[in-house]
Write a protein that holds these residues in place. Structure first.
Motif, PDB file in Angstrom:
ATOM      1  N   GLU A  85       0.863  -1.177   0.000  1.00 26.20           N
ATOM      2  CA  GLU A  85       0.000   0.000   0.000  1.00 26.20           C
ATOM      3  C   GLU A  85       0.900   1.227   0.000  1.00 26.20           C
ATOM      4  OE1 GLU A  85      -3.886   0.473   2.261  1.00 26.20           O
ATOM      5  OE2 GLU A  85      -2.457   1.556   3.531  1.00 26.20           O
ATOM      6  N   PHE A  86       0.605   2.184  -0.884  1.00 26.73           N
ATOM      7  CA  PHE A  86       1.364   3.428  -0.896  1.00 26.73           C
ATOM      8  C   PHE A  86       0.480   4.567  -1.374  1.00 26.73           C
ATOM      9  CE2 PHE A  86       1.942   1.789  -5.166  1.00 26.73           C
ATOM     10  CZ  PHE A  86       2.011   2.894  -5.986  1.00 26.73           C
ATOM     11  N   GLU A  87       0.870   5.786  -1.005  1.00 27.17           N
ATOM     12  CA  GLU A  87       0.165   6.977  -1.448  1.00 27.17           C
ATOM     13  C   GLU A  87       1.026   7.704  -2.458  1.00 27.17           C
ATOM     14  OE1 GLU A  87      -1.263   9.486   1.662  1.00 27.17           O
ATOM     15  OE2 GLU A  87      -2.028   7.798   2.811  1.00 27.17           O
ATOM     16  N   SER A  88       0.358   8.311  -3.441  1.00 21.09           N
ATOM     17  CA  SER A  88       1.080   9.020  -4.484  1.00 21.09           C
ATOM     18  C   SER A  88       0.176  10.087  -5.081  1.00 21.09           C
ATOM     19  CB  SER A  88       1.521   8.028  -5.572  1.00 21.09           C
ATOM     20  OG  SER A  88       2.318   8.669  -6.530  1.00 21.09           O
ATOM     21  N   GLU A  89       0.787  11.028  -5.768  1.00 19.99           N
ATOM     22  CA  GLU A  89       0.054  12.088  -6.446  1.00 19.99           C
ATOM     23  C   GLU A  89      -0.241  11.670  -7.882  1.00 19.99           C
ATOM     24  OE1 GLU A  89       1.384  16.427  -7.876  1.00 19.99           O
ATOM     25  OE2 GLU A  89       1.371  16.157  -5.700  1.00 19.99           O
ATOM     26  N   VAL A  90      -1.455  11.943  -8.342  1.00 15.28           N
ATOM     27  CA  VAL A  90      -1.801  11.711  -9.740  1.00 15.28           C
ATOM     28  C   VAL A  90      -1.076  12.767 -10.562  1.00 15.28           C
ATOM     29  CG1 VAL A  90      -3.663  11.679 -11.442  1.00 15.28           C
ATOM     30  CG2 VAL A  90      -4.054  10.758  -9.156  1.00 15.28           C
ATOM     31  N   GLU A  91      -0.230  12.333 -11.481  1.00 15.40           N
ATOM     32  CA  GLU A  91       0.494  13.272 -12.340  1.00 15.40           C
ATOM     33  C   GLU A  91      -0.318  13.663 -13.564  1.00 15.40           C
ATOM     34  OE1 GLU A  91       4.614  12.835 -13.606  1.00 15.40           O
ATOM     35  OE2 GLU A  91       4.817  11.341 -12.023  1.00 15.40           O
ATOM     36  N   PHE A  92      -1.065  12.699 -14.098  1.00 12.74           N
ATOM     37  CA  PHE A  92      -1.719  12.908 -15.380  1.00 12.74           C
ATOM     38  C   PHE A  92      -2.944  12.018 -15.489  1.00 12.74           C
ATOM     39  CE2 PHE A  92      -1.566  14.507 -19.615  1.00 12.74           C
ATOM     40  CZ  PHE A  92      -2.026  13.503 -20.460  1.00 12.74           C
ATOM     41  N   VAL A  93      -4.018  12.549 -16.066  1.00 15.89           N
ATOM     42  CA  VAL A  93      -5.218  11.759 -16.359  1.00 15.89           C
ATOM     43  C   VAL A  93      -5.390  11.758 -17.871  1.00 15.89           C
ATOM     44  CG1 VAL A  93      -7.696  11.512 -16.022  1.00 15.89           C
ATOM     45  CG2 VAL A  93      -6.277  12.408 -14.162  1.00 15.89           C
ATOM     46  N   ALA A  94      -5.290  10.568 -18.470  1.00 12.96           N
ATOM     47  CA  ALA A  94      -5.415  10.442 -19.930  1.00 12.96           C
ATOM     48  C   ALA A  94      -6.799   9.933 -20.307  1.00 12.96           C
ATOM     49  CB  ALA A  94      -4.348   9.476 -20.454  1.00 12.96           C
ATOM     50  N   ASN A  95      -7.356  10.505 -21.348  1.00 14.39           N
ATOM     51  CA  ASN A  95      -8.632  10.072 -21.893  1.00 14.39           C
ATOM     52  C   ASN A  95      -8.374   8.863 -22.797  1.00 14.39           C
ATOM     53  OD1 ASN A  95     -11.285   9.980 -22.851  1.00 14.39           O
ATOM     54  ND2 ASN A  95     -10.820  11.418 -24.487  1.00 14.39           N
ATOM     55  N   HIS A 121     -14.877   9.502 -12.275  1.00 13.33           N
ATOM     56  CA  HIS A 121     -14.079   9.434 -11.057  1.00 13.33           C
ATOM     57  C   HIS A 121     -13.799  10.812 -10.453  1.00 13.33           C
ATOM     58  CE1 HIS A 121     -10.834  10.722 -13.675  1.00 13.33           C
ATOM     59  NE2 HIS A 121     -11.170   9.726 -14.490  1.00 13.33           N
ATOM     60  N   ASN A 122     -13.853  11.872 -11.221  1.00  6.93           N
ATOM     61  CA  ASN A 122     -13.599  13.246 -10.766  1.00  6.93           C
ATOM     62  C   ASN A 122     -12.186  13.487 -10.244  1.00  6.93           C
ATOM     63  OD1 ASN A 122     -16.250  14.172 -11.349  1.00  6.93           O
ATOM     64  ND2 ASN A 122     -16.963  13.217  -9.478  1.00  6.93           N
ATOM     65  N   LEU A 123     -11.228  12.639 -10.609  1.00  7.61           N
ATOM     66  CA  LEU A 123      -9.839  12.845 -10.209  1.00  7.61           C
ATOM     67  C   LEU A 123      -9.139  13.735 -11.220  1.00  7.61           C
ATOM     68  CD1 LEU A 123      -9.026   9.192  -9.165  1.00  7.61           C
ATOM     69  CD2 LEU A 123      -9.154  11.168  -7.647  1.00  7.61           C
ATOM     70  N   LYS A 124      -8.124  14.480 -10.732  1.00  6.06           N
ATOM     71  CA  LYS A 124      -7.363  15.360 -11.619  1.00  6.06           C
ATOM     72  C   LYS A 124      -5.907  15.347 -11.187  1.00  6.06           C
ATOM     73  CE  LYS A 124      -8.505  19.477  -8.916  1.00  6.06           C
ATOM     74  NZ  LYS A 124      -8.791  18.728  -7.728  1.00  6.06           N
ATOM     75  N   GLY A 146      -2.616  16.240  -9.558  1.00  4.19           N
ATOM     76  CA  GLY A 146      -2.382  16.879  -8.271  1.00  4.19           C
ATOM     77  C   GLY A 146      -3.119  16.221  -7.118  1.00  4.19           C
ATOM     78  N   ASP A 147      -4.193  15.482  -7.412  1.00  3.10           N
ATOM     79  CA  ASP A 147      -4.905  14.759  -6.357  1.00  3.10           C
ATOM     80  C   ASP A 147      -4.017  13.643  -5.822  1.00  3.10           C
ATOM     81  OD1 ASP A 147      -7.163  16.299  -6.680  1.00  3.10           O
ATOM     82  OD2 ASP A 147      -8.264  14.789  -7.834  1.00  3.10           O
ATOM     83  N   ARG A 148      -4.137  13.368  -4.523  1.00  8.21           N
ATOM     84  CA  ARG A 148      -3.399  12.257  -3.921  1.00  8.21           C
ATOM     85  C   ARG A 148      -4.325  11.054  -3.826  1.00  8.21           C
ATOM     86  NH1 ARG A 148       1.479  12.757  -2.531  1.00  8.21           N
ATOM     87  NH2 ARG A 148       1.484  11.017  -1.069  1.00  8.21           N
ATOM     88  N   VAL A 149      -3.775   9.877  -4.115  1.00  7.17           N
ATOM     89  CA  VAL A 149      -4.533   8.630  -4.052  1.00  7.17           C
ATOM     90  C   VAL A 149      -3.728   7.587  -3.277  1.00  7.17           C
ATOM     91  CG1 VAL A 149      -5.768   9.034  -6.218  1.00  7.17           C
ATOM     92  CG2 VAL A 149      -3.602   7.800  -6.252  1.00  7.17           C
ATOM     93  N   ARG A 150      -4.413   6.590  -2.778  1.00  6.14           N
ATOM     94  CA  ARG A 150      -3.780   5.458  -2.119  1.00  6.14           C
ATOM     95  C   ARG A 150      -3.961   4.239  -3.016  1.00  6.14           C
ATOM     96  NH1 ARG A 150      -6.085   5.331   2.952  1.00  6.14           N
ATOM     97  NH2 ARG A 150      -4.408   6.731   3.597  1.00  6.14           N
ATOM     98  N   VAL A 151      -2.873   3.559  -3.294  1.00  2.00           N
ATOM     99  CA  VAL A 151      -2.890   2.349  -4.115  1.00  2.00           C
ATOM    100  C   VAL A 151      -2.679   1.160  -3.191  1.00  2.00           C
ATOM    101  CG1 VAL A 151      -1.776   1.122  -6.004  1.00  2.00           C
ATOM    102  CG2 VAL A 151      -1.957   3.624  -6.086  1.00  2.00           C
ATOM    103  N   THR A 152      -3.586   0.195  -3.250  1.00  3.57           N
ATOM    104  CA  THR A 152      -3.466  -1.008  -2.443  1.00  3.57           C
ATOM    105  C   THR A 152      -3.461  -2.215  -3.352  1.00  3.57           C
ATOM    106  OG1 THR A 152      -4.699   0.042  -0.635  1.00  3.57           O
ATOM    107  CG2 THR A 152      -4.528  -2.356  -0.574  1.00  3.57           C
ATOM    108  N   ILE A 153      -2.492  -3.101  -3.152  1.00  2.00           N
ATOM    109  CA  ILE A 153      -2.399  -4.355  -3.903  1.00  2.00           C
ATOM    110  C   ILE A 153      -2.661  -5.491  -2.930  1.00  2.00           C
ATOM    111  CG2 ILE A 153      -0.932  -5.831  -5.340  1.00  2.00           C
ATOM    112  CD1 ILE A 153      -1.447  -3.043  -6.539  1.00  2.00           C
ATOM    113  N   GLU A 154      -3.632  -6.339  -3.258  1.00  4.34           N
ATOM    114  CA  GLU A 154      -3.962  -7.479  -2.414  1.00  4.34           C
ATOM    115  C   GLU A 154      -3.959  -8.748  -3.252  1.00  4.34           C
ATOM    116  OE1 GLU A 154      -6.863  -5.373   0.853  1.00  4.34           O
ATOM    117  OE2 GLU A 154      -7.788  -6.256  -0.923  1.00  4.34           O
TER     118      GLU A 154
END
Length: 62
Positions: free
Chosen positions: A6-16, A47-50, A52-60
């Motif tokens: 599990e880690f947190e990171s900033e979204v750099e880019f949202v591609a269509n 999703h309304n993400l852009k 600069g938003d921070r997200v948490r990624v979890t791998i299970e």
């Protein structure tokens, strides 16, 4: 389920990608910071993400 990572990171880019999904990306400078983790994942629209938003990624493991 067993949590692998599990880690947190900033979204750099949202591609269509298409009418149904976008791709969220964060590609840290892993050459300069080998401990940095990054992601590139397709998600459904709405999703309304852009950038600069921070997200948490979890791998299970199932």
């Amino acid at each position: 389920m067993t949590k692998v990572l599990e880690f947190e990171s900033e979204v750099e880019f949202v591609a269509n990608i298409n009418d149904h999904k976008d791709c969220l990306m964060s590609q840290d400078p892993t050459q300069d910071h080998p401990e940095a983790l990054w992601f590139n994942i397709d998600i459904p629209k709405g999703h309304n993400l852009k950038a600069g938003d921070r997200v948490r990624v979890t791998i299970e493991k199932l």
